[in-house]
Design a protein around this motif. Structure first.
Motif, PDB file in Angstrom:
ATOM      1  N   SER A 282      -2.470  -1.018   4.587  1.00 13.75           N
ATOM      2  CA  SER A 282      -3.247   0.378   4.157  1.00 13.75           C
ATOM      3  C   SER A 282      -2.167   1.390   3.790  1.00 13.75           C
ATOM      4  O   SER A 282      -0.973   0.925   3.985  1.00 13.75           O
ATOM      5  CB  SER A 282      -3.769   0.842   6.355  1.00 13.75           C
ATOM      6  OG  SER A 282      -3.531   1.476   6.201  1.00 13.75           O
ATOM      7  N   MET A 283      -2.444   2.002   3.482  1.00 11.61           N
ATOM      8  CA  MET A 283      -1.070   3.051   2.620  1.00 11.61           C
ATOM      9  C   MET A 283      -1.159   4.370   3.133  1.00 11.61           C
ATOM     10  O   MET A 283      -2.450   4.795   3.725  1.00 11.61           O
ATOM     11  CB  MET A 283      -1.350   3.622   1.177  1.00 11.61           C
ATOM     12  CG  MET A 283      -0.089   3.994   0.585  1.00 11.61           C
ATOM     13  SD  MET A 283      -0.206   3.982  -1.098  1.00 11.61           S
ATOM     14  CE  MET A 283      -1.554   4.259  -1.441  1.00 11.61           C
ATOM     15  N   ALA A 284      -0.260   5.340   3.670  1.00  8.42           N
ATOM     16  CA  ALA A 284      -0.454   6.716   4.413  1.00  8.42           C
ATOM     17  C   ALA A 284       0.607   7.541   3.581  1.00  8.42           C
ATOM     18  O   ALA A 284       1.712   7.094   2.679  1.00  8.42           O
ATOM     19  CB  ALA A 284       0.421   6.186   5.645  1.00  8.42           C
TER      20      ALA A 284
ATOM     21  N   LEU B  62       4.094   5.716   2.749  1.00 12.81           N
ATOM     22  CA  LEU B  62       4.743   3.964   3.881  1.00 12.81           C
ATOM     23  C   LEU B  62       3.001   3.455   3.439  1.00 12.81           C
ATOM     24  O   LEU B  62       2.379   3.467   3.229  1.00 12.81           O
ATOM     25  CB  LEU B  62       5.135   3.885   5.295  1.00 12.81           C
ATOM     26  CG  LEU B  62       4.109   5.100   6.106  1.00 12.81           C
ATOM     27  CD1 LEU B  62       2.811   4.534   6.442  1.00 12.81           C
ATOM     28  CD2 LEU B  62       4.835   5.714   7.441  1.00 12.81           C
ATOM     29  N   MET B  63       3.386   1.417   3.943  1.00 10.29           N
ATOM     30  CA  MET B  63       2.989   0.744   3.763  1.00 10.29           C
ATOM     31  C   MET B  63       2.921  -0.189   4.775  1.00 10.29           C
ATOM     32  O   MET B  63       3.700  -0.491   4.952  1.00 10.29           O
ATOM     33  CB  MET B  63       2.569   0.282   1.918  1.00 10.29           C
ATOM     34  CG  MET B  63       1.100  -0.807   2.258  1.00 10.29           C
ATOM     35  SD  MET B  63       0.770  -1.558   0.716  1.00 10.29           S
ATOM     36  CE  MET B  63       0.383   0.196  -0.387  1.00 10.29           C
TER      37      MET B  63
ATOM     38  N   PHE C 137      -4.389   9.124   4.923  1.00  8.75           N
ATOM     39  CA  PHE C 137      -4.122   7.437   5.659  1.00  8.75           C
ATOM     40  C   PHE C 137      -5.220   6.631   4.374  1.00  8.75           C
ATOM     41  O   PHE C 137      -6.325   7.587   4.951  1.00  8.75           O
ATOM     42  CB  PHE C 137      -3.853   6.657   6.025  1.00  8.75           C
ATOM     43  CG  PHE C 137      -4.692   7.237   7.308  1.00  8.75           C
ATOM     44  CD1 PHE C 137      -4.009   8.399   8.295  1.00  8.75           C
ATOM     45  CD2 PHE C 137      -5.632   6.049   7.519  1.00  8.75           C
ATOM     46  CE1 PHE C 137      -5.315   8.906  10.082  1.00  8.75           C
ATOM     47  CE2 PHE C 137      -6.490   6.620   8.590  1.00  8.75           C
ATOM     48  CZ  PHE C 137      -6.768   7.900   9.561  1.00  8.75           C
ATOM     49  N   ALA C 138      -5.404   6.364   3.413  1.00  7.09           N
ATOM     50  CA  ALA C 138      -6.752   5.578   3.431  1.00  7.09           C
ATOM     51  C   ALA C 138      -6.210   3.436   3.102  1.00  7.09           C
ATOM     52  O   ALA C 138      -4.880   3.703   3.279  1.00  7.09           O
ATOM     53  CB  ALA C 138      -6.414   5.604   1.790  1.00  7.09           C
ATOM     54  N   PRO C 139      -7.041   2.404   3.044  1.00  6.21           N
ATOM     55  CA  PRO C 139      -7.525   1.436   3.069  1.00  6.21           C
ATOM     56  C   PRO C 139      -6.537   0.904   1.285  1.00  6.21           C
ATOM     57  O   PRO C 139      -6.878   1.467   0.958  1.00  6.21           O
ATOM     58  CB  PRO C 139      -8.338   0.474   3.211  1.00  6.21           C
ATOM     59  CG  PRO C 139      -9.314   1.961   2.539  1.00  6.21           C
ATOM     60  CD  PRO C 139      -8.750   3.258   3.298  1.00  6.21           C
TER      61      PRO C 139
END
Length: 767
Positions: free
Chosen positions: A304-306, A223-224, A286-288
């Motif tokens: 941000s994406m997870a 997800l984002m 997660f990370a930007p």
């Protein structure tokens, strides 16, 4: 009962107890072994999941960044063309159409002009080009009172900031008529005023496609979220752009969910374990999204994406194996088979590890070859300036390293650098590649070493979470004059090897070379701190001198007794090696000396050396004249008489003499009028000489610093009333003289103007 029977029963009972004890002991050991194996297997799977999740985040991030960078690059190029067409509003759509046709990710673009910029177009003028499903484009004018773009974020934010800006996802009901994001950046007129905002629209459909192309596990999902937390992509399409991540997780009992949401909104990276609304344990990585792009002049994306993985699915196979092993252990029939299975499995793992190690070694070897290929090859002198010799050598301590150097000749200047990244191995090699690329990019437009170092420092010190820094030295050698401008960022001071004088060369060749260190200002290394004011220094290099640069792999090379090579007396060794009178011979000799010193000891640090020999031989025909005038324009007739006599002695014709007179009069009068404060008396010293094939004029004053070579060229094609005041005199100097150089030396302004004798004489003969 007979005693023998009693003994037999006692022995049998003892054997049974012993056997039972052995079985119990074996069972306990097996259970303990199984528990330990289960724990390690679980930890191994956990680490594998972490690795795969982080790898997927990086891969997705790179794919997204590739699209973002492509859009920014196309937008930057198009803005420049749009600025050239501001005077032709009806041609703007054709420029935007070409950008769309050459960029598949762009679905449309438009320009929102400031109110009434084109009076004939009305208050709201927003030309827009939309890509149709069949790939063709349609032009529209969508600005109106109903569609008031003047209040939209994509218009107001870059209009205020003057920088590029990525919008939040939104539904465009006027142009693209779909959910999209827009990269908006200002469009400026010739006076530098922001008169419009150019927006490049990108549909979010490609984003969902990128995120859903691959999953770690069947039930895992990506997800984002945007910078405000709005869902940009997730498995449930009905939630996209309708709910925020805070709203979706508001009813979760697990309080750690709020912390994860907060960290994602802050643009942090990490991982966490959460319990969802069904009571299932999940792992979130997660990370930007985005980066500090060299192309982007705007703000960070803020996305941000997870990756979310289910604990049940991750360890499902492990739990099944554990149950089977427990069942087999209770049966007690396949203990040896189980042990053998573990042995075989361990052997297979060992084979896998060995194969992986061999693969890594091969990749490191390839990385070394690539890294060495990045460095400049043998120096090829410029046809017009073959008066410098350069040689360099780099020996990494490992297969890849963090040392680097570069050099190239631009016109009559040689730019060179040497650097040492803190650390060794792959991380240092990656930073080295980035630093060298930045140097090449910046030095293409910058010639002042302190400016190059400052910009590299700002780029690398920003978000330097791993505290990696670079010691760095940049030099710019002016080949006609031997003037060296340099900036040192915490690097080792280079050595200057002074060539022997002619008399010394004949009488005592072995001791004629002298070695001195180059003076260094105390500057910090690159990446240590933002905002550091790096200083530039100057030094005059004499003909025949050599500049020797190196990294600490030379001075800190150790032998078996941990003695460092620096203690051997590097200046004395350099003095001996300098007798070879050749940069390659110097470096080869130093390399041999280091390896003889360390012997069989493993190399502890990267070893890099760079040597430059300046061989310019100025020609002197013996003609020289000097005059000193006060800062009074009434004294200019003396200047004209001085120049007339000198040009006549040099053999210049009337036309060339007139050009010299005009250029020199503009330069000297400029000093008389502006170098000294009003009412203060001062002198202007003019020296005229023949330097080879050039007439060389040197104007020196002690007034206020002013560099005419740094001023922008005026546009003489404009009418006089439209040109800015001033600048014509500098234009005449550049037009009539072949070269103009400036330097500030010991509190003096030194302006040098060169005029080629052969060229001017030939032109006069033709006339």
């Amino acid at each position: 009962m007979p005693i023998s029977d009693m003994l037999r029963r006692w022995r049998k009972s003892l054997q049974t107890k012993s056997t039972l004890a052995i079985i119990i002991t074996a069972g306990v050991l097996m259970e303990l072994s199984s528990a330990v194996q289960y724990w390690f297997a679980r930890e191994g799977i956990k680490q594998e999941v972490q690795h795969r999740a982080k790898s997927e985040l990086k891969v997705k991030n790179l794919e997204i960044e590739k699209v973002i960078t492509a859009v920014e690059t196309a937008s930057n190029s198009t803005v420049w063309m749009l600025e050239q067409q501001l005077g032709r509003p009806d041609s703007l759509a054709s420029v935007m159409r070409q950008m769309i046709l050459h960029n598949d990710h762009i679905m449309g673009c438009g320009m929102g002009f400031m109110p009434d910029y084109y009076p004939q177009k009305g208050r709201w003028f927003e030309p827009y080009v939309d890509r149709l499903p069949d790939g063709s484009c349609v032009d529209m004018q969508i600005g109106s009172e109903a569609h008031d773009y003047l209040k939209a974020d994509w218009y107001t934010i870059p209009m205020q900031s003057g920088k590029g800006y990525w919008t939040e996802p939104y539904f465009d009901d006027a142009g693209g008529k779909t959910v999209m994001i827009t990269y908006a950046q200002p469009v400026r007129d010739k006076q530098g005023r922001v008169v419009a905002i150019f927006g490049t629209d990108v549909s979010l459909e490609w984003l969902s496609k990128v995120l859903n192309e691959h999953h770690i596990y069947p039930s895992s999902y990506n997800l984002m979220v945007s910078r405000t937390g709005k869902l940009m992509a997730c498995p449930v399409e009905s939630l996209v752009m309708e709910k925020s991540i805070q709203e979706v997780t508001a009813h979760y009992a697990d309080t750690s969910v709020k912390r994860v949401n907060s960290q994602m909104m802050e643009g942090l990276s990490g991982q966490a374990t959460i319990i969802d609304e069904d009571g299932e344990k999940n792992y979130v990585f997660f990370a930007p999204v985005g980066r500090d792009s060299i192309l982007s002049k705007g703000e960070q994306l803020g996305w941000s994406m997870a990756v979310v993985c289910s604990d049940r699915e991750i360890y499902q196979g492990l739990r099944q194996i554990s149950n089977v092993l427990l069942f087999l252990m209770l049966l007690g029939l396949i203990l040896l088979a189980f042990i053998l299975k573990r042995v075989i499995k361990g052997f297979q793992c060992l084979q896998t590890v060995n194969a992986e190690k061999e693969r890594v070694d091969n990749e490191l070897t390839l990385a070394r070859n690539i890294q060495m290929a990045m460095l400049p090859k043998a120096y090829t002198p410029h046809p017009d300036h073959g008066d410098v010799v350069v040689h360099a050598a780099l020996t990494p301590a490992r297969q890849v390293g963090g040392d680097f150097y570069d050099y190239f000749q631009s016109g009559d200047k040689l730019l060179f650098c040497i650097g040492d990244v803190a650390g060794k191995g792959v991380p240092a090699a990656l930073v080295m590649a980035v630093a060298r690329s930045m140097f090449q990019m910046l030095s293409a437009n910058e010639t002042m070493p302190d400016s190059i170092v400052s910009k590299m420092n700002e780029a690398m010190a920003r978000d330097n979470d791993y505290n990696i820094f670079i010691t760095f030295f940049v030099g710019m050698l002016d080949l006609p004059t031997g003037r060296l401008r340099y900036c040192n960022a915490g690097h080792k001071a280079p050595w200057i090897l002074h060539a022997p004088q002619k008399a010394d060369a004949d009488e005592n060749r072995e001791n004629s070379w002298t070695v001195t260190p180059l003076a260094m200002d105390p500057n910090l290394p690159i990446g240590a701190m933002t905002g550091w004011d790096f200083s530039v220094q100057e030094y005059d290099v004499s003909t025949g001198d050599m500049i020797f640069l190196y990294t600490d792999g030379l001075t800190e090379a150790e032998n078996a007794n941990h003695d460092q090579f620096e203690r051997e007396g590097i200046p004395q060794i350099l003095q001996t090696m300098a007798e070879r009178d050749d940069p390659k011979g110097l470096i080869d000799g130093m390399t041999d000396a280091v390896f003889r010193f360390v012997g069989d000891t493993d190399q502890s640090d990267d070893l890099t050396m760079l040597a430059i020999q300046y061989l310019h031989q100025p020609q002197d025909n013996g003609s020289c004249a000097e005059i000193t005038l006060p800062n009074d324009i009434n004294e200019t007739p003396q200047l004209a008489e001085f120049l007339e006599v000198f040009c006549e002695e040099a053999g210049l014709g009337p036309s060339a003499s007139m050009q010299v007179n005009l250029a020199m009069e503009e330069a000297v009068v400029n000093v008389m009028n502006y170098a000294y404060p009003e009412g203060e008396k001062g002198d202007v010293h003019i020296k005229a000489e023949i330097d080879g094939e050039n007439l060389k004029f040197t104007i020196t004053d002690s007034g206020q610093p002013f560099d005419p070579t740094a001023q922008e060229e005026i546009d003489i094609s404009l009418p006089a009333e439209q040109r800015p005041i001033g600048g014509l005199g500098i234009h005449l100097m550049r037009h009539y003289m072949d070269q103009v150089h400036y330097k500030r030396l010991d509190g003096l302004n030194v302006l040098t103007l060169l005029k080629q004798i052969k060229t001017t004489t030939d032109k006069d003969q033709e006339k």
